[in-house]
Design an enzyme around this catalytic site. Sequence first.
Site, PDB file in Angstrom:
ATOM      1  N   GLY A  12       0.826  -1.211   0.000  1.00  0.00           N
ATOM      2  CA  GLY A  12       0.000   0.000   0.000  1.00  0.00           C
ATOM      3  C   GLY A  12       0.853   1.252   0.000  1.00  0.00           C
ATOM      4  O   GLY A  12       2.090   1.183  -0.066  1.00  0.00           O
ATOM      5  N   PHE A  13       0.187   2.375   0.106  1.00  0.00           N
ATOM      6  CA  PHE A  13       0.890   3.668   0.066  1.00  0.00           C
ATOM      7  C   PHE A  13       1.905   3.772   1.217  1.00  0.00           C
ATOM      8  O   PHE A  13       3.123   3.860   0.987  1.00  0.00           O
ATOM      9  CB  PHE A  13      -0.159   4.786   0.117  1.00  0.00           C
ATOM     10  CG  PHE A  13       0.354   6.138   0.510  1.00  0.00           C
ATOM     11  CD1 PHE A  13       1.489   6.679  -0.097  1.00  0.00           C
ATOM     12  CD2 PHE A  13      -0.312   6.884   1.490  1.00  0.00           C
ATOM     13  CE1 PHE A  13       1.951   7.935   0.279  1.00  0.00           C
ATOM     14  CE2 PHE A  13       0.144   8.139   1.854  1.00  0.00           C
ATOM     15  CZ  PHE A  13       1.278   8.666   1.255  1.00  0.00           C
ATOM     16  N   GLY A  38      -3.699  -2.429  -2.233  1.00  0.00           N
ATOM     17  CA  GLY A  38      -2.277  -2.233  -2.536  1.00  0.00           C
ATOM     18  C   GLY A  38      -2.009  -2.525  -4.002  1.00  0.00           C
ATOM     19  O   GLY A  38      -2.886  -2.996  -4.731  1.00  0.00           O
ATOM     20  N   SER A  77      -5.075  -2.863   5.654  1.00  0.00           N
ATOM     21  CA  SER A  77      -6.478  -2.423   5.809  1.00  0.00           C
ATOM     22  C   SER A  77      -6.808  -1.455   4.694  1.00  0.00           C
ATOM     23  O   SER A  77      -5.968  -0.631   4.323  1.00  0.00           O
ATOM     24  CB  SER A  77      -6.699  -1.685   7.141  1.00  0.00           C
ATOM     25  OG  SER A  77      -8.043  -1.217   7.206  1.00  0.00           O
ATOM     26  N   LYS A 107       3.671 -12.873  18.928  1.00  0.00           N
ATOM     27  CA  LYS A 107       3.856 -13.616  20.180  1.00  0.00           C
ATOM     28  C   LYS A 107       4.748 -14.839  19.952  1.00  0.00           C
ATOM     29  O   LYS A 107       5.686 -15.085  20.696  1.00  0.00           O
ATOM     30  CB  LYS A 107       2.478 -14.047  20.693  1.00  0.00           C
ATOM     31  CG  LYS A 107       2.508 -14.823  21.973  1.00  0.00           C
ATOM     32  CD  LYS A 107       1.070 -15.054  22.459  1.00  0.00           C
ATOM     33  CE  LYS A 107       1.028 -16.224  23.397  1.00  0.00           C
ATOM     34  NZ  LYS A 107       0.012 -17.203  23.005  1.00  0.00           N
ATOM     35  N   ALA A 116      -0.849   0.130  12.888  1.00  0.00           N
ATOM     36  CA  ALA A 116      -1.263   1.358  12.206  1.00  0.00           C
ATOM     37  C   ALA A 116      -2.674   1.663  12.650  1.00  0.00           C
ATOM     38  O   ALA A 116      -3.635   1.088  12.153  1.00  0.00           O
ATOM     39  CB  ALA A 116      -1.218   1.145  10.691  1.00  0.00           C
ATOM     40  N   TYR A 147     -14.639   1.071   9.860  1.00  0.00           N
ATOM     41  CA  TYR A 147     -13.199   1.341   9.974  1.00  0.00           C
ATOM     42  C   TYR A 147     -12.865   1.758  11.404  1.00  0.00           C
ATOM     43  O   TYR A 147     -11.937   1.212  12.015  1.00  0.00           O
ATOM     44  CB  TYR A 147     -12.829   2.451   8.993  1.00  0.00           C
ATOM     45  CG  TYR A 147     -11.354   2.765   8.915  1.00  0.00           C
ATOM     46  CD1 TYR A 147     -10.430   1.813   8.486  1.00  0.00           C
ATOM     47  CD2 TYR A 147     -10.874   4.035   9.239  1.00  0.00           C
ATOM     48  CE1 TYR A 147      -9.079   2.116   8.394  1.00  0.00           C
ATOM     49  CE2 TYR A 147      -9.536   4.349   9.141  1.00  0.00           C
ATOM     50  CZ  TYR A 147      -8.634   3.386   8.721  1.00  0.00           C
ATOM     51  OH  TYR A 147      -7.302   3.694   8.627  1.00  0.00           O
ATOM     52  N   THR A 177      -2.323  11.561   5.657  1.00  0.00           N
ATOM     53  CA  THR A 177      -0.955  11.517   5.134  1.00  0.00           C
ATOM     54  C   THR A 177      -1.011  11.534   3.611  1.00  0.00           C
ATOM     55  O   THR A 177      -1.969  11.025   3.024  1.00  0.00           O
ATOM     56  CB  THR A 177      -0.256  10.228   5.630  1.00  0.00           C
ATOM     57  OG1 THR A 177      -0.298  10.213   7.059  1.00  0.00           O
ATOM     58  CG2 THR A 177       1.187  10.151   5.191  1.00  0.00           C
TER      59      THR A 177
END
Length: 317
Positions: A12-13, A38, A77, A107, A116, A147, A177
């Site tokens: 993705g970006f 993406g 996402s 873990k 994110a 979301y 962003t």
Amino acid sequence: MPDRVLITGGAGFIGSHLCARFLDEGCEVICIDNLSTGNLANISRFFSDRRFSFVKYNVTQYLHVDGEVDLILHFASPASPTDYLEMPIQTLKVGSLGTHKALGLAKSKKARFLLASTSEIYGDPLVHPQKESYFGNVNPVGLRGVYDEAKRFAEALVMAYHRNHGIHTHIARIFNTYGPFMRMDDGRVLPNFITQALRGEPLTVYGDGTQTRSFCYIDDLVEGLYRLCQSDYAYPVNIGNPEEITIIDLAREIISRTGSRSEIEFRELPAGDPLVRRPDITVATNLLNWIPAVGRQMGLNRTLEYFEQHIDDVTNN
Ligand code: UDP
């Protein structure tokens, strides 16, 4: 410094910029992405680097990775309102099941983990600017709830893994962003305005344009994230640029910056669209000694250059 970094949503970006940064730092990078939003074009320049590997995979399924992993950056996402409204169930699944799988891997590998998260945690905020201590104003059954609530659940899950399993975790609340490698048709305001201005089409301002946003250039964001995942701080940290602008002023700025003859066209404001948004970055500044270094003028120039070069790419979607 981690040796081996796994980035979900790495095509993705933001994910692709993180791949670049960690490769530059000398790390091995495993990029996982199901390419729903993406794009391979964002990462194709890394394919010749033997420290880089790409796996096409949906992280809501059980995640297996051979060998050691030192750091997991969970960025998978849909993130633009247009995308997550088109993929509401996938968005809820990747924020909940996907975060669970990524934490399970952290873990088992004893890896650090960075989530994110998002300014959408604050919903349509009643406190301005937004501090991390503000719990937000989110409508769980509104359109954006898919979301916002997925990310709120993800934050809760990260803290539970931190507290119960002792994993080193970090939560970055990322504000708007922008920069090169943004998808031109992701429906967000900057790609929309820039492509509209370059094509001489009207700039579509939703509502009366008095709503505000604060835009952070991608390099500043990546630097903030890089510092955060080397800290020992597990609580949420806002990462964004506090320079706030109304959407109508942004439209005017882009028209003048591009020298476009485009006009402004008003459209209906989408339901649940937050009226204001601006990060309080005191925590990031004190903790990480970080402040954004790239102002809107420079950031927009660099972004415009990228968009001008790619505006005719039919494959850029
Ligand atoms: N917006 C707009 N015109 C567009 C796209 C978005 O006026 O073509 C507005 C949108 O209503 C919101 C702001 O710009 O108030 C930022 O929208 P974006 O989709 O970039 O992300 P958000 O910050 O809402 O998550």
